[in-house]
Scaffold this active site. Structure first.
Site, PDB file in Angstrom:
ATOM      1  N   ASP A 479     -97.089  18.281 -47.405  1.00  0.00           N
ATOM      2  CA  ASP A 479     -98.226  18.143 -46.488  1.00  0.00           C
ATOM      3  C   ASP A 479     -99.050  19.429 -46.434  1.00  0.00           C
ATOM      4  OD1 ASP A 479     -99.814  16.986 -44.529  1.00  0.00           O
ATOM      5  OD2 ASP A 479     -98.148  16.472 -43.198  1.00  0.00           O
ATOM      6  N   ASP A 549    -104.094   9.155 -42.739  1.00  0.00           N
ATOM      7  CA  ASP A 549    -103.245   8.973 -41.564  1.00  0.00           C
ATOM      8  C   ASP A 549    -103.585   7.671 -40.850  1.00  0.00           C
ATOM      9  OD1 ASP A 549    -101.562  11.076 -41.718  1.00  0.00           O
ATOM     10  OD2 ASP A 549    -102.696  12.391 -40.397  1.00  0.00           O
TER      11      ASP A 549
HETATM   12  C1  DGJ Z   1     -99.875  14.745 -41.307  1.00  0.00           C
HETATM   13  C2  DGJ Z   1     -99.458  13.648 -42.228  1.00  0.00           C
HETATM   14  O1  DGJ Z   1    -100.554  13.011 -42.762  1.00  0.00           O
HETATM   15  C3  DGJ Z   1     -98.559  12.679 -41.449  1.00  0.00           C
HETATM   16  O2  DGJ Z   1     -98.203  11.609 -42.254  1.00  0.00           O
HETATM   17  C4  DGJ Z   1     -97.346  13.426 -40.961  1.00  0.00           C
HETATM   18  O3  DGJ Z   1     -96.571  13.827 -42.047  1.00  0.00           O
HETATM   19  C5  DGJ Z   1     -97.777  14.605 -40.126  1.00  0.00           C
HETATM   20  N1  DGJ Z   1     -98.722  15.426 -40.792  1.00  0.00           N
HETATM   21  C6  DGJ Z   1     -96.581  15.431 -39.735  1.00  0.00           C
HETATM   22  O4  DGJ Z   1     -96.923  16.581 -39.105  1.00  0.00           O
END
Ligand code: DGJ
Length: 749
Positions: A479, A549
Site C-alpha cells: 500500500d 477503495d
Molecule cells: C488503503 C487501502 O486502499 C485499503 O484497502 C486498506 O488497505 C487501507 N489502506 C489500510 O490502511
C-alpha cells in the site's frame, strides 16, 4: 526485419503488417518525424511528406535557407534553443549556463529483440523474433554528450515503445532539466484527447475534450501516478468510437511524477510529449554517467478505442507483468479490512477465515493493523514486527493456522511510510522525505520515507524479508497511502534534491525487485489508498492492483470500465463488500456485487462470520462460478459494450480467445418507470457458429440457441426477464439491477 534503413534518403522505416513509423535524418543532421499510422508499403523515400514551406518570422538555422525552420518541421526529439519555440522533448544546461545544444545524427544500430531498461520497468520480449529495435545515436560534439533514442516495434502488436538515454563524456558534466521519454509531431489537430481523471474513490473516469491551440494535458506532481490522473493519453479522430476509427494510445511505464501533454501550434501541428514531470527535476550528469528515461508505449488502432485497449491488455498482461503469477488464475481471496478495520485479534481473524474456507475462498489476506502497536492510523508504520497482543503466535503462528485450514495466507505492508509514533521515526527522524527543520504536512497521520536513500530502502527490505522469510506468506498487498508534500532529502546536498523524486521511485522499484527475486512465488498486489498507483510501472512488479477503495458495485462499474481503457482485467483487484456499502452507503444485492467483481481478480471484503446462511450459500455459488470461468475472464478478450458514463445502463463482455465461450454483464443503475426495451449487441463471436445463451444467476433464464451474427447484429434482449416474484418481472423490482449471461458455442456442449 521490421526496421529498414534507407541509406540514400537517410530514412528509417519501422513497420509490421499493421503500422508504420518513419524517421528521417534532416539536412542539418537532426531527426525529423515523417509518419506514424497505418502500415505503408516500404519504399526508399517518404521525404515528400515533410513540409518545408516557409512561414514569415520563423527562425532559419541554416545560412541562406529560408525554407528550413525547426519552428515548423515535425521532429523526433525536439530540442530547446534550435528555433523551435514549442515545448521541447528535453532541456540540458551546461556548466556556463548555456542551454543551447545541437544534437545531430551520428549512427544507428538495428537488432532483433529488445533490451531491458536497467532499474526501470519496461515491456519485454521472451524471444528475439517478437520485436526489433532501432537505436539512433545523436551527439552534440561540443559538449561530448550523446542521446540514444531507442524504438522497439513488436511484430505481432501495433505497438512501438520508446525511451531516451543520455550519456555524458564531458569533464565538467551537464545538467538535465527535462527529458521526456518520447515526443511525437502529428500533421493536424483533428483529434479529441481522452484522459483518465478522478479522485480517491472515483479513479480513472474517461474524460474527452477537443484539442485546442496551446497546451493541454495531464500530470502528477504527487510522487505517485495518482488518483487524479493516469500516465495515459489517447488521441482519437473525431469520428472514432469504441469499434471504429483511428485512435492513438500513449502510456508511460512509470509510477512517479509524470507529464502527458499535447500541444497544438498555430499551424495545427499536434505535439505529444510524455515523460517524467520536469517540475523539481534537475539531474547532474558527470563524465562517464548516463541517464535513462522511463519507457513510453504507443499503441495504434484503426478500429476504435476498444481495439486499442485490447492491445494494451494483451501487451501488459503478457509482456509487462512477469513471474509465476503472470499466467496463473488468480486466487479468490478474502481481505479483513472492511470486516474489522484495525479492530481484530487472532480469534476474530480465524472466525472469518474458517467461514471463508467453508465457502471456497483460497487466500486469506490480513490487512493493516498487525504490526507494532497499531490500533489506529496514528502509529507504527515502519515497525514491521507483529503485534503480539493481537496475534500471540505472530504472523508465523497465524499464517500456519490459516494454511492448516487449507487456505493460503497474504499480508499487507506499507513499506514507504512511517508515523511519528514509531520506533523507526524515533531512531531516524531524518529519514522523512520532508524538510524537518520546518513544519510539514501529515496525511492520515503519516509521513513519506526518503526512499531516495539506499539505507532507508535497505532497512525496510531487511524488515520485510524477515517477516516473509519466517512465515508462509503467499501474497503481499503493498500500500501507499499519501502523496508527497514538502519534498526534501535531509542531509543530502543541493545537487541531490533535483534527483530525489525520481530516485525515490527507483528505490521503490529496487525494493520490489529484491523481494520478487527472493520470493518469486509471492503474488504482489499494488495499492495506493485505493487506486492511486494503478500504472504500468507497478504492473511490472505486481501483476494486480487494488482498483479503488470504493467497493460499491454501482461505482465500481464506472471505475473498472474506465480502468479497462488501458489495463487488463487480470490486473484489477475487485471485491464483493458489505451492503450498505462503506464508501457510499448504498444497498445493492449480493448478486449485483458479484456480477461486477467477477470482472477482475475477485474476492470478498466483509465480515462473513456475521452473514446469514442463505448469503453464504449464494457466495459459495459465486465462488464456484468464478473458479469455473476465471481463466476466460482473466485471460480472454474484453469488450466495452455500453458506457456507464452515457446513461442509466451499461454492459461489458469477455470472450475466450478461441471464441468458444463468453460472459456478458448488463448493469442498470435506476429503475425507470415504464422503461424502454433494451438490447445489448455482443462482440467478437463467430458469425456462423451457434451459441447457447443462459442467464447465470437471477432468473437463470434459458435464452435458447442463436447464431453469432444474431447475437452481434440483432442483439440480446436484456429487459425481458419473464420470471419474477409475485408476477412482477425481475427487471421491474428496483434500482441497481444486473444480469449476467453465459454464451457457449453449441458444438462444445
Ligand atoms: C488503503 C487501502 O486502499 C485499503 O484497502 C486498506 O488497505 C487501507 N489502506 C489500510 O490502511
Amino acid at each position: 526485419m521490421a526496421i529498414q534503413f534507407h541509406e540514400k534518403s537517410k530514412e528509417f522505416h519501422l513497420f509490421n503488417d499493421k503500422i508504420s513509423y518513419i524517421i528521417k535524418v534532416l539536412e542539418n543532421g537532426q531527426l525529423g518525424h515523417v509518419y506514424y499510422g497505418k502500415h505503408l508499403t516500404d519504399r526508399e523515400e517518404f521525404g515528400y511528406l515533410i513540409e518545408y514551406a516557409r512561414r514569415d518570422m520563423a527562425p532559419y538555422p541554416m545560412e541562406g535557407r529560408s525554407n528550413f525552420s525547426l519552428e515548423h518541421l515535425k521532429q523526433e526529439y525536439p530540442t530547446y534553443g534550435s528555433g523551435d519555440t514549442r515545448y521541447p522533448a528535453f532541456e540540458l544546461e551546461q556548466a556556463d549556463g548555456s542551454r543551447v545544444v545541437n544534437f545531430t545524427y551520428k549512427g544507428h544500430r538495428i537488432f532483433p529483440g529488445k533490451k531491458e531498461l536497467e532499474g526501470l520497468p519496461a515491456v519485454y520480449v521472451e524471444k528475439e523474433n517478437e520485436a526489433d529495435t532501432l537505436e539512433v545515436v545523436l551527439e552534440d560534439e561540443m559538449i561530448r554528450t550523446k542521446i540514444i533514442l531507442s524504438y522497439t516495434i513488436f511484430r505481432k502488436f501495433p505497438v512501438i515503445t520508446r525511451h531516451a538515454r543520455f550519456e555524458c563524456d564531458l569533464e565538467e558534466g551537464v545538467t538535465l532539466l527535462n527529458c521526456m521519454s518520447g515526443s511525437l509531431d502529428l500533421p493536424d489537430k483533428e483529434y479529441e484527447m481522452v484522459e483518465l481523471a478522478g479522485a480517491w474513490n472515483r479513479e480513472r473516469y474517461p474524460h474527452t475534450r477537443e484539442l485546442g491551440y496551446g497546451i493541454q494535458g495531464v500530470y502528477s506532481m504527487r510522487g505517485c501516478s495518482s488518483h487524479q490522473f493516469n500516465p495515459f493519453l489517447m488521441l482519437r479522430r473525431k469520428q472514432a468510437d469504441e469499434s471504429s476509427g483511428e485512435v492513438l494510445g500513449f502510456s508511460l511505464v512509470y509510477s512517479g511524477d509524470f507529464l502527458a501533454q499535447v500541444e497544438v501550434d498555430n499551424f495545427d501541428v499536434t505535439r505529444v510529449v510524455m515523460g517524467i514531470h520536469p517540475n523539481e527535476f534537475r539531474w547532474e550528469l558527470g563524465k562517464g554517467e548516463e541517464f535513462q528515461t522511463p519507457e513510453m508505449v504507443m499503441v495504434y488502432s484503426d478500429k476504435g478505442m476498444n481495439a486499442m485497449s485490447q492491445v494494451f491488455h494483451e501487451l501488459y498482461r503478457t509482456r509487462l507483468a512477469r513471474g509465476t503469477w503472470r499466467e496463473k488464475e488468480r486466487p479468490i481471496l478474502i481481505n479483513n479490512w472492511e470486516a474489522t478495520y484495525f479492530d481484530f485479534n487472532e480469534e476474530k481473524i480465524l472466525q472469518i477465515a474458517e467461514k471463508a474456507k467453508q465457502i471456497g475462498v483460497e487466500l486469506f489476506v490480513l490487512d493493516d493493523g498487525w504490526f507494532g502497536k497499531r490500533d489506529g492510523d496514528n502509529c507504527s508504520l515502519g515497525d514491521w514486527y507483529p503485534n503480539l497482543k493481537k496475534l500471540p503466535g505472530g504472523i508465523k503462528g497465524l499464517a500456519e493456522k490459516i494454511e492448516a485450514l487449507g487456505m493460503k495466507f497474504g499480508l499487507w505492508f506499507e513499506p514507504e511510510m512511517t508515523n511519528k509514533d514509531s520506533d523507526l521515526f524515533r531512531s531516524h527522524p531524518d529519514w522523512l522525505l520532508a524538510d524537518i527543520r520546518r513544519t510539514y504536512c501529515h496525511s492520515r497521520n503519516q509521513y513519506v520515507l526518503d526512499f531516495s536513500k539506499e539505507e532507508v530502502v535497505d532497512y525496510i527490505y531487511r524488515q520485510m524479508r524477515k517477516v516473509l522469510g519466517e512465515a508462509p506468506v503467499s501474497y503481499v498487498k503493498w500500500d501507499m497511502n499519501r502523496a508527497f508534500s514538502e519534498v526534501f532529502s535531509n542531509g543530502r546536498g543541493k545537487n541531490w534534491q533535483g534527483k530525489v523524486r525520481h530516485q525515490y521511485i527507483l528505490g521503490v522499484y529496487s525494493l520490489y525487485e529484491r523481494l520478487i527475486r527472493e520470493f518469486p512465488d509471492i503474488l504482489f498486489e499494488s495499492c495506493a489508498s485505493g487506486g492511486a498507483r494503478f500504472d504500468p510501472g507497478m504492473l511490472y512488479y505486481a501483476p494486480q492492483a487494488w482498483t479503488s477503495d470504493n467497493t460499491d458495485a454501482v461505482e465500481r462499474v464506472k471505475i473498472q470500465y474506465g480502468t479497462s481503457y488501458v489495463y487488463p482485467i487480470s490486473s484489477m483487484g475487485s471485491h464483493v463488500s458489505a451492503s450498505p456499502n462503506h464508501q457510499v452507503f448504498r444497498n445493492t444485492s449480493l448478486e449485483m456485487r458479484g456480477n461486477v467483481a467477477y470482472f477482475g481478480t475477485f474476492g470478498y471484503e466483509l465480515d462473513i462470520s456475521k452473514l446469514p446462511e442463505e448469503e453464504l450459500e449464494m457466495m459459495k455459488e459465486q465462488i464456484r462460478f468464478m473458479k469455473q470461468h476465471r481463466k476466460m475472464i482473466q485471460q480472454g478478450v474484453f469488450y466495452r459494450l455500453k458506457s456507464p458514463f452515457e446513461g442509466n445502463n451499461s454492459a461489458w463482455q469477455v470472450i475466450s480467445s478461441d471464441k468458444r465461450e463468453a460472459l456478458m454483464a448488463y448493469f442498470r443503475t435506476l429503475q425507470p418507470a415504464q422503461g424502454k426495451f433494451e438490447r445489448i449487441y455482443l462482440k467478437g463471436l463467430e458469425e456462423t457458429a451457434q451459441y447457447e445463451v443462459r442467464e447465470c444467476f437471477g432468473a437463470r433464464m434459458d435464452l435458447g440457441v442463436h447464431y453469432g451474427d444474431e447475437l452481434m447484429y440483432a442483439g440480446l434482449s436484456v429487459s425481458d426477464c419473464a420470471a419474477g416474484v409475485d408476477g412482477i418481472a425481475r427487471e421491474q423490482q428496483g434500482d441497481f439491477f444486473s444480469r449476467l449471461f453465459y454464451v457457449k458455442k453449441v458444438e462444445d456442449r
